[in-house]
Design a protein around this motif. Structure first.
Motif, PDB file in Angstrom:
ATOM      1  N   PRO A 125       5.284   2.297  -7.601  1.00 36.87           N
ATOM      2  CA  PRO A 125       4.285   2.010  -6.560  1.00 36.87           C
ATOM      3  C   PRO A 125       4.149   0.517  -6.268  1.00 36.87           C
ATOM      4  CG  PRO A 125       3.414   3.612  -8.111  1.00 36.87           C
ATOM      5  CD  PRO A 125       4.687   3.086  -8.701  1.00 36.87           C
ATOM      6  N   SER A 126       4.238  -0.324  -7.300  1.00 35.29           N
ATOM      7  CA  SER A 126       4.157  -1.766  -7.087  1.00 35.29           C
ATOM      8  C   SER A 126       5.323  -2.254  -6.233  1.00 35.29           C
ATOM      9  CB  SER A 126       4.157  -2.516  -8.429  1.00 35.29           C
ATOM     10  OG  SER A 126       3.035  -2.168  -9.199  1.00 35.29           O
ATOM     11  N   PHE A 127       6.525  -1.777  -6.545  1.00 33.35           N
ATOM     12  CA  PHE A 127       7.718  -2.165  -5.787  1.00 33.35           C
ATOM     13  C   PHE A 127       7.593  -1.725  -4.329  1.00 33.35           C
ATOM     14  CE2 PHE A 127      12.163  -1.260  -4.452  1.00 33.35           C
ATOM     15  CZ  PHE A 127      12.679  -2.546  -4.552  1.00 33.35           C
ATOM     16  N   LEU A 128       7.140  -0.489  -4.112  1.00 34.01           N
ATOM     17  CA  LEU A 128       6.974   0.017  -2.746  1.00 34.01           C
ATOM     18  C   LEU A 128       5.947  -0.799  -1.975  1.00 34.01           C
ATOM     19  CD1 LEU A 128       6.965   3.875  -3.383  1.00 34.01           C
ATOM     20  CD2 LEU A 128       8.728   2.572  -2.190  1.00 34.01           C
ATOM     21  N   ALA A 129       4.816  -1.120  -2.634  1.00 34.39           N
ATOM     22  CA  ALA A 129       3.748  -1.885  -1.960  1.00 34.39           C
ATOM     23  C   ALA A 129       4.247  -3.261  -1.545  1.00 34.39           C
ATOM     24  CB  ALA A 129       2.543  -2.026  -2.898  1.00 34.39           C
ATOM     25  N   GLU A 130       5.091  -3.868  -2.378  1.00 36.92           N
ATOM     26  CA  GLU A 130       5.565  -5.222  -2.105  1.00 36.92           C
ATOM     27  C   GLU A 130       6.704  -5.254  -1.096  1.00 36.92           C
ATOM     28  OE1 GLU A 130       6.359  -6.861  -5.962  1.00 36.92           O
ATOM     29  OE2 GLU A 130       4.257  -6.737  -6.567  1.00 36.92           O
ATOM     30  N   ILE A 140       3.550   4.531   2.942  1.00 35.79           N
ATOM     31  CA  ILE A 140       4.780   4.406   2.157  1.00 35.79           C
ATOM     32  C   ILE A 140       4.506   4.578   0.672  1.00 35.79           C
ATOM     33  CG2 ILE A 140       6.550   2.754   1.411  1.00 35.79           C
ATOM     34  CD1 ILE A 140       6.653   1.737   4.291  1.00 35.79           C
ATOM     35  N   VAL A 141       3.452   3.943   0.171  1.00 36.21           N
ATOM     36  CA  VAL A 141       3.137   4.037  -1.260  1.00 36.21           C
ATOM     37  C   VAL A 141       2.793   5.465  -1.656  1.00 36.21           C
ATOM     38  CG1 VAL A 141       1.569   3.272  -3.087  1.00 36.21           C
ATOM     39  CG2 VAL A 141       2.457   1.622  -1.447  1.00 36.21           C
ATOM     40  N   THR A 142       2.082   6.197  -0.778  1.00 34.19           N
ATOM     41  CA  THR A 142       1.701   7.572  -1.116  1.00 34.19           C
ATOM     42  C   THR A 142       2.901   8.522  -1.114  1.00 34.19           C
ATOM     43  OG1 THR A 142       1.046   7.916   1.197  1.00 34.19           O
ATOM     44  CG2 THR A 142      -0.701   7.438  -0.372  1.00 34.19           C
ATOM     45  N   ARG A 143       4.042   8.072  -0.577  1.00 33.12           N
ATOM     46  CA  ARG A 143       5.249   8.901  -0.660  1.00 33.12           C
ATOM     47  C   ARG A 143       5.683   9.087  -2.104  1.00 33.12           C
ATOM     48  NH1 ARG A 143       9.277   7.100   4.319  1.00 33.12           N
ATOM     49  NH2 ARG A 143       7.650   6.805   5.887  1.00 33.12           N
TER      50      ARG A 143
END
Length: 477
Positions: A125-130, A140-143
């Motif tokens: 989730p951290s990688f996706l958020a960034e 995107i993060v909730t995917r």
């Protein structure tokens, strides 16, 4: 210069590859559901109720520690490198579980698998958020959450297929487990083609590399603007003193921490993972044959995926408190009905179908209301300086409660039966409803800064009340 379509396609590839970590999370927590009845056989691992719980829950204990160290490792080595390491750990632990000749090696391999699951639960989730644009970050993060429940559904489907086709083979559980090696391999080779997080690169003074990554997934203007924003935010964070246990002496900080831990506990004491990990055993106990239970359990996976879509849609439209209360009332009612049905309909041919219908309804409330609100509120209630410390503590508590539920459920099921076990979960559900009703604040519609001020004001008011009480109670000289 890349055009917009190329940038979107590359970002899409990053999302698909990295969320394979979420898929592995879901598959490895769900596959035990169908594998457990077969590995419990006398000619296999010969599990009793306690060792069943130990095999299922050892992954969860590992995940508690993986969640703590996963964040630190990704801060030190980078999000991309950490996911690469986790993919290797997923593969090694999966092979270890598949080839395990006895309970001790199975538990050790499942613990290692849990470290990978816990690490993925915080790093992906951290990688996706960034990597995500600000206006698309939430979706995107909730995917990743969607990939987790999809991984569990995939595990249920694979279990049902293998159980139906190879159910006469005592080693079928090994085939169920080894399937997880494939997405682990895809994750490893996929991440080799994915760039590092631009935010982490800036934190390591690699600004030119960060700008190069941003230009591959943003327009040139947006890339330059976002780089400046990242640099500014990191500068502010460096000026903040990191929080620790000493801060719990401050009343309003202590209140936030207790609320966060309470939210984490509430999500787990509904007993959701007793169904996700032992759904096949529950349906067998209700009266289904093993193969029929494996097929019936697919309905639990399907409703989890569909309810997650509904939950994501509801988050922007309904308040956190009413959504959580509705979910808890629904799950507690289902738990109570399962307890009553298994007592009153014992031996009836309709019982397994009634139990299946109630577990499906339970998961609709859990995945459609409780789980989405849990993760959203945990990300909202902690101010910036406390966010890392607070999230680490609350997620650790969440995994520990998850571990205890996973360990004790088969022991309770074997000792006091299905009905009494679900009466206990129903009682815990009533406690959860009481906590939310009396303690949990509403956070919808408030900025993170407004929430922090609200908690500070509450703490200041309580401190003034305590001082006034103390003054009144003091003896007159």
């Amino acid at each position: 210069m890349q055009n917009e379509a190329t940038q979107k396609a590359f970002l899409g590839k990053i999302i698909i590859i990295s969320t394979l970590g979420g898929l592995l999370f879901g598959y490895d927590t769900g596959v035990i559901n169908g594998a457990l009845p077969y590995m419990s056989a006398a000619d296999q691992l010969n599990l009793n109720t306690f060792t069943q719980g130990l095999v299922a829950s050892s992954l969860l204990l590992g995940a508690a520690f993986g969640a703590i160290f996963g964040g630190r490792m990704s801060d030190r080595n980078g999000r991309r490198k950490n996911i690469l390491f986790l993919s290797i750990l997923f593969f090694i632990a999966t092979v270890g579980c598949t080839l395990a000749p006895n309970v001790a090696i199975m538990v050790a391999a499942r613990f290692l698998l849990g470290i990978a699951v816990g690490g993925a639960s915080v790093t992906v989730p951290s990688f996706l958020a960034e990597m995500s644009p600000a206006d698309r970050r939430g979706g995107i993060v909730t995917r990743n959450e969607l990939m987790i429940v999809s991984g569990q559904l995939l595990a249920f489907v694979i279990n049902a297929i293998l159980g139906t086709m190879m159910g006469d083979s005592s080693h079928v559980w090994r085939y169920m487990l080894i399937v997880a090696a494939l997405p682990a391999i895809l994750l490893f080779f996929g991440m080799l083609r994915v760039p590092e997080s631009p935010r982490w690169l800036v934190s390591k003074q690699k600004d030119d590399e960060a700008l190069g990554v941003l230009k591959r997934i943003r327009s040139e203007q947006d890339a330059a603007s976002e780089l400046a924003q990242i640099q500014n935010n990191l500068k502010k964070e460096k000026e903040l003193q990191k929080a620790g246990f000493k801060d719990l002496a401050i009343p309003w900080v202590r209140r936030i921490m207790w609320i966060g831990i309470g939210i984490a506990i509430v999500q787990q004491i509904t007993g959701v993972n007793s169904i996700m990990y032992y759904g096949t055993e529950i349906l067998k106990d209700a009266g289904f044959e093993t193969k029929a239970a494996l097929i019936g359990n697919i309905a639990n996976g399907v409703i989890s995926v569909l309810a997650t879509f509904v939950g994501i849609w509801l988050l922007g439209r309904v308040g956190r408190r009413p959504m959580l209360l509705t979910g808890l009332i629904g799950t507690t009612t289902c738990l109570l009905l399962i307890a009553v049905a298994t007592a009153w309909l014992a031996g009836s041919p309709s019982l397994p179908y009634v139990v299946l219908a109630l577990t499906v309804t339970f998961l609709a409330f859990q995945q459609g209301a409780i789980s989405p609100v849990t993760w959203l509120m945990l990300s909202e209630i902690f101010p910036l300086r406390l966010r890392g410390f607070g999230m680490g503590m609350t997620v650790f508590c969440l995994w520990i409660i998850n571990f205890l539920v996973g360990l004790l459920f088969p022991v309770l099921l074997g000792g006091i039966g299905l009905s009494a076990t679900f009466y206990i979960f129903a009682a815990l559900g009533l406690l959860a409803i009481t906590f939310v009703k009396l303690v949990l604040p509403e956070t919808k519609g408030l900025s993170l800064e407004e929430l922090e001020q609200k908690f500070r004001s509450h703490g200041k008011k309580n401190l003034e009340n305590d001082q006034t009480y103390a003054a009144k109670a003091a003896p007159v000289e």
